[in-house]
Write an enzyme that holds these catalytic residues in place. Sequence first.
Site, mmCIF file in Angstrom:
data_model
loop_
_atom_site.group_PDB
_atom_site.id
_atom_site.type_symbol
_atom_site.label_atom_id
_atom_site.label_comp_id
_atom_site.label_asym_id
_atom_site.label_seq_id
_atom_site.Cartn_x
_atom_site.Cartn_y
_atom_site.Cartn_z
ATOM 1 N N ASN A 1 72.158 45.776 80.758
ATOM 2 C CA ASN A 1 71.900 44.947 81.938
ATOM 3 C C ASN A 1 70.654 45.510 82.624
ATOM 4 O O ASN A 1 70.712 46.565 83.241
ATOM 5 C CB ASN A 1 73.120 45.008 82.867
ATOM 6 C CG ASN A 1 72.878 44.311 84.199
ATOM 7 O OD1 ASN A 1 71.878 43.610 84.374
ATOM 8 N ND2 ASN A 1 73.791 44.503 85.140
ATOM 9 N N TRP A 2 69.551 44.788 82.486
ATOM 10 C CA TRP A 2 68.284 45.280 83.041
ATOM 11 C C TRP A 2 68.201 45.113 84.554
ATOM 12 O O TRP A 2 67.274 45.606 85.180
ATOM 13 C CB TRP A 2 67.105 44.566 82.365
ATOM 14 C CG TRP A 2 66.796 45.061 80.983
ATOM 15 C CD1 TRP A 2 67.586 45.840 80.183
ATOM 16 C CD2 TRP A 2 65.588 44.824 80.230
ATOM 17 N NE1 TRP A 2 66.953 46.096 78.998
ATOM 18 C CE2 TRP A 2 65.729 45.482 78.994
ATOM 19 C CE3 TRP A 2 64.412 44.109 80.483
ATOM 20 C CZ2 TRP A 2 64.728 45.463 78.015
ATOM 21 C CZ3 TRP A 2 63.417 44.080 79.503
ATOM 22 C CH2 TRP A 2 63.575 44.748 78.286
ATOM 23 N N LYS A 3 69.131 44.371 85.121
ATOM 24 C CA LYS A 3 69.105 44.091 86.565
ATOM 25 C C LYS A 3 67.716 43.554 86.959
ATOM 26 O O LYS A 3 67.080 42.884 86.145
ATOM 27 C CB LYS A 3 69.507 45.348 87.350
ATOM 28 C CG LYS A 3 70.818 45.939 86.821
ATOM 29 C CD LYS A 3 71.433 46.980 87.705
ATOM 30 C CE LYS A 3 72.752 47.449 87.073
ATOM 31 N NZ LYS A 3 73.474 48.397 87.900
ATOM 32 N N HIS B 1 79.236 40.633 88.556
ATOM 33 C CA HIS B 1 78.800 42.029 88.665
ATOM 34 C C HIS B 1 78.997 42.490 90.108
ATOM 35 O O HIS B 1 78.824 41.701 91.044
ATOM 36 C CB HIS B 1 77.327 42.155 88.264
ATOM 37 C CG HIS B 1 76.909 43.587 88.104
ATOM 38 N ND1 HIS B 1 76.596 44.379 89.176
ATOM 39 C CD2 HIS B 1 76.790 44.367 87.000
ATOM 40 C CE1 HIS B 1 76.297 45.600 88.740
ATOM 41 N NE2 HIS B 1 76.403 45.616 87.420
ATOM 42 N N GLU C 1 77.203 44.081 92.024
ATOM 43 C CA GLU C 1 76.028 43.863 92.891
ATOM 44 C C GLU C 1 75.967 42.413 93.368
ATOM 45 O O GLU C 1 75.487 42.134 94.471
ATOM 46 C CB GLU C 1 74.755 44.279 92.144
ATOM 47 C CG GLU C 1 74.652 45.799 92.046
ATOM 48 C CD GLU C 1 73.975 46.339 90.800
ATOM 49 O OE1 GLU C 1 73.217 45.590 90.150
ATOM 50 O OE2 GLU C 1 74.215 47.512 90.472
ATOM 51 N N GLU D 1 83.732 48.167 85.571
ATOM 52 C CA GLU D 1 82.659 48.969 86.157
ATOM 53 C C GLU D 1 83.108 49.485 87.530
ATOM 54 O O GLU D 1 83.018 48.749 88.527
ATOM 55 C CB GLU D 1 81.393 48.129 86.329
ATOM 56 C CG GLU D 1 80.825 47.589 85.035
ATOM 57 C CD GLU D 1 79.335 47.287 85.151
ATOM 58 O OE1 GLU D 1 78.567 47.842 84.357
ATOM 59 O OE2 GLU D 1 78.936 46.527 86.056
ATOM 60 N N GLY E 1 75.049 53.578 88.727
ATOM 61 C CA GLY E 1 73.769 54.139 89.164
ATOM 62 C C GLY E 1 73.880 55.464 89.904
ATOM 63 O O GLY E 1 72.919 55.905 90.534
ATOM 64 N N SER F 1 76.992 54.427 84.781
ATOM 65 C CA SER F 1 76.390 55.712 84.397
ATOM 66 C C SER F 1 76.666 56.100 82.947
ATOM 67 O O SER F 1 76.803 57.277 82.627
ATOM 68 C CB SER F 1 76.836 56.826 85.346
ATOM 69 O OG SER F 1 76.371 56.542 86.666
ATOM 70 N N GLY G 1 73.354 50.017 82.413
ATOM 71 C CA GLY G 1 72.273 49.656 83.318
ATOM 72 C C GLY G 1 71.032 50.469 83.018
ATOM 73 O O GLY G 1 70.292 50.202 82.070
ATOM 74 N N GLY G 2 70.788 51.497 83.823
ATOM 75 C CA GLY G 2 69.561 52.280 83.734
ATOM 76 C C GLY G 2 69.187 52.728 82.332
ATOM 77 O O GLY G 2 68.017 52.636 81.932
HETATM 78 P P1 13P Z 1 74.160 52.104 85.408
HETATM 79 O O1 13P Z 1 74.366 52.274 83.905
HETATM 80 O O2 13P Z 1 72.728 52.187 85.796
HETATM 81 O O3 13P Z 1 75.070 52.995 86.164
HETATM 82 O O4 13P Z 1 74.586 50.609 85.749
HETATM 83 C C1 13P Z 1 75.785 50.123 85.280
HETATM 84 C C2 13P Z 1 75.829 48.666 85.507
HETATM 85 O O5 13P Z 1 75.911 48.210 86.647
HETATM 86 C C3 13P Z 1 75.733 47.775 84.342
HETATM 87 O O6 13P Z 1 76.024 46.469 84.677
#
Ligand code: 13P
Length: 251
Positions: free
Chosen positions: A12-14, A99, A101, A169, A175, A214, A235-236
């Site tokens: 997920n590149w956000k 998600h 967010e 999640e 993050g 993470s 994510g990251g």
């Molecule tokens: P991180 O891997 O950056 O913690 O993000 C997880 C995430 O929200 C994937 O959707």
Amino acid sequence: MTAPITPLIAGNWKMNGTSVSLGEVRNLADRLAAGTPPRCTIVICPPATLLERLSEIAGPAGIVTGGQDCHTATSGAHTGDVSAAMLADAGAQYVIVGHSERRTNHAESDATVRLKALAAMAADLIPIICVGETEAERDAGEAGSVVVDQIAASIPAEWTGKGIVVAYEPVWAIGTGRTPTSADIAQMHLTIRRELETRFGERGSAVRILYGGSMKPSNAAEILAIANVNGGLVGGASLLANDFHAIISAV
Ligand code: 13P
């Protein structure tokens, strides 16, 4: 006996990535071509602006793509929104819905997430339905009940089509570099599996349950080995081909 589940690793590149980032996908494609075939389905969910171009690069490398969100409606007066049909038209096969967010920053309720999952299915996309507790909820001993309630209200009873994916999640792990213990992940994924089986019978046994929060090359192998963890939502660490490839290789 139910067939074994093919794991899924989704990036997920956000709100990250411009044209330059397509180089990371080419890099990942090269690494995949040079190594042993991956033992998982690989999905990248870029920002909508990159979806079509990224799908063109990813497709021949066996990587599929997804959106990060969709509107509940097919089309209409919804400035700034993207429909599931538009994502499919741009090459997507999956879409993340609910998600944390989106739930937090856009006040999305379980009821909205459920409608988005239905919109995804109507467009022939597989929704990746996200659930997870906040730190306060975990500290209060409510993590299990919060997630069970989210599942009950976010996953449509009239689930049809190609299937669904559930992503657990924990909000406090996203993050932050922090992850639950393996025992806590195992317990939550078992709770989710039981919930899916109670509601959907054998179909519930085949649903992929991803862990997200993470996940990185250094902890992926341990997390992915836990019972009922059928992949990861990353994510990251999905932004760089090097890290994402290391996680894919940990399957
Ligand atoms: P991180 O891997 O950056 O913690 O993000 C997880 C995430 O929200 C994937 O959707």
